[in-house]
Write a protein that holds these residues in place. Structure first.
Motif, PDB file in Angstrom:
ATOM      1  N   ILE A 294     -12.133  16.227  23.165  1.00 20.17           N
ATOM      2  CA  ILE A 294     -11.019  16.073  24.113  1.00 20.17           C
ATOM      3  C   ILE A 294     -11.216  17.085  25.234  1.00 20.17           C
TER       4      ILE A 294
ATOM      5  N   LEU B  72      -6.571  12.928  27.501  1.00 14.35           N
ATOM      6  CA  LEU B  72      -5.244  12.523  27.028  1.00 14.35           C
ATOM      7  C   LEU B  72      -4.330  12.347  28.246  1.00 14.35           C
TER       8      LEU B  72
ATOM      9  N   VAL C 196      -0.691   9.014  25.238  1.00 11.68           N
ATOM     10  CA  VAL C 196       0.210   9.647  24.275  1.00 11.68           C
ATOM     11  C   VAL C 196       1.620   9.113  24.539  1.00 11.68           C
TER      12      VAL C 196
ATOM     13  N   LEU D   7       1.705  14.066  20.696  1.00 11.30           N
ATOM     14  CA  LEU D   7       0.512  14.753  21.217  1.00 11.30           C
ATOM     15  C   LEU D   7      -0.231  15.431  20.067  1.00 11.30           C
TER      16      LEU D   7
ATOM     17  N   LEU E 146      -5.735  17.449  28.930  1.00 17.82           N
ATOM     18  CA  LEU E 146      -4.516  16.635  28.921  1.00 17.82           C
ATOM     19  C   LEU E 146      -4.078  16.505  30.371  1.00 17.82           C
TER      20      LEU E 146
END
Ligand code: PMP
Length: 422
Positions: A183, A134, A157, A169, A186
């Protein structure tokens, strides 16, 4: 032709693509790289690169730091060193990070060859092909390139003028998990982001940290610009609030010199050994010579004053850019107003394709980076990144004026409104 000449005949080998590893497919030059050759011509005002302004760095002082190092500690400085990084520098790095509220143990710091190498190591450790990373929309082109090389799928995002939107998010994680996607982390740049220049406020930092902790997603906090706030210090680093779930990346490239190539990762204890082993396999050890140059500089020179003087230079340049955008750009364009760092993100009317417009800008003797470079998904066609870090304020004004001429021409060619801001 003899056997020997056949064997050593040079040129591109046959079927080269097939002989490469699969991951080499993602190894393509970034849009920025091909641009730099043109943008670095002296007649062009380059608002494209992110090169620090070294004219504010006293070269005689640097020369004396380097020559003292060689004369007094040459045997160590010119030798191999520790894979994790020089112990004294790791302690000093903890002092630097304390300025942003981080309390860290030097044993959790791994020195890298710029923070770019840390991005590569973290990608190597975490990413399997198809994993999701992300990232902010838009995000740093160099990180996107690294993630691509490890065959990650980057999901952007939503961001606004205060950085990543926590609710977006939450939604992105929910959607991806429902689709069975993995995932891995981030990635974000909370201070004076590259390319947008925006700052993530403290309340959003806390909320994003909470979301990621609950969802068991590591946060990679990339922070090369944190000490380059012009009017006030940036909020505490995210790592200051969470030592278990944040991988923090720092760099001396913007506060001292990018040519020394010294950055670092501060990692949760459980990750340290993996990172050191990964780094040793790519570089054996970071350069003792440049680490000790930085260490002695930090020990003996007024480095905080030097950062203040860099900030003064960048602030003047930021002002020149914002003033000239106000003066010359059309009302239909919007742009961010950075409180630090190197970059302004400009959004034009959606019918303008900034990549297609680039050759016209070069003819007008100005360069920028088209917005698509900062997205993994082809978005950003009508945006562009302008950097104010390197040219003088006069050149910045000249460049923005020339660029406005090109933009206005494009808008009127498409029958748009040419009203100016001022
Ligand atoms: N992260 C960001 C956000 C950057 O802007 C840069 C350099 N432009 C880097 C990492 C890499 O910096 P370095 O390797 O010089 O530390």
């Amino acid at each position: 032709m003899s056997d020997l000449t056949t064997r050593f005949h040079t040129g591109t080998p046959q079927n080269l693509e097939e002989r490469f590893a699969h991951r080499a497919t993602g190894m393509v030059a970034s849009e920025i790289r091909s641009l730099f050759a043109v943008a670095s011509r002296p007649e062009i005002v380059s608002l494209a690169g992110g090169m620090p302004n070294l004219s504010a760095l006293p070269m005689e002082m640097m020369a004396s730091v380097v020559s003292d190092l060689i004369l007094t500690q040459g045997q160590e400085a010119l030798q191999y060193g520790s894979g994790q990084g020089h112990p004294k520098l790791r302690e000093q790095i903890c002092e630097v990070m304390a300025l942003e509220g981080i309390r860290a143990n030097p044993d959790d710091v791994v020195v890298t060859t710029g923070s770019q190498q840390a991005l590569d190591l973290i990608s190597r450790i975490f990413i399997d092909p198809g994993d999701v990373i992300l990232a902010e929309a838009p995000s740093y082109v160099g990180a996107l390139g690294t993630f691509r090389q490890y065959e990650a799928s980057v999901v952007h995002v939503e961001t606004d003028n205060d950085g990543m939107v926590p609710e977006s998010l939450r939604q992105a994680i929910k959607t991806l998990r429902a689709a069975g996607r993995k995932i891995k982390f981030l990635y974000l740049i909370p201070n004076y982001q590259n390319p947008s220049g925006v700052l993530l406020p403290a309340n959003r930092r806390t909320e994003i940290l909470q979301i990621c902790r609950v969802e068991e997603i590591f946060v990679v906090e990339d922070n090369p610009y944190g000490l380059l706030g012009f009017d006030k210090p940036s909020p505490n680093a995210m790592r200051a609030e969470d030592s278990e779930n944040v991988i923090y990346l720092g760099s001396f490239s913007k506060t001292i010199s990018p040519g020394l190539r010294v950055g670092w990762a501060l990692v949760p204890q459980s990750l340290k050994d993996k990172l050191v082993v990964a780094s040793e396999s790519s570089i054996l050890c970071p350069s003792n010579f440049t680490q000790m140059t930085i260490s002695n500089y930090l020990a003996n020179q007024p480095w905080r004053d030097q950062i203040a003087s860099f900030c003064e230079q960048y602030k003047m340049r930021r002002d020149a850019m914002l003033e000239s955008l106000d003066e010359y750009f059309p009302k239909s364009a919007t742009w961010t107003k950075p409180g630090g760092g190197f970059y302004v993100w400009v959004t034009l009317p959606p019918e303008i394709d900034t990549k297609a417009m680039m050759p016209k800008a070069i003819v007008a003797k100005v360069a920028y980076v088209p917005g698509t470079a900062f997205y993994a998904d082809g978005f950003g066609t009508w945006s562009m990144r302008l950097s104010y870090c390197h040219p003088t304020p006069e050149r910045i004004r000249e460049g923005v004026k020339a660029l406005a001429g090109v933009v206005n021409q494009e808008i009127s060619r498409r029958g748009g409104n040419l009203e100016l801001n001022s």
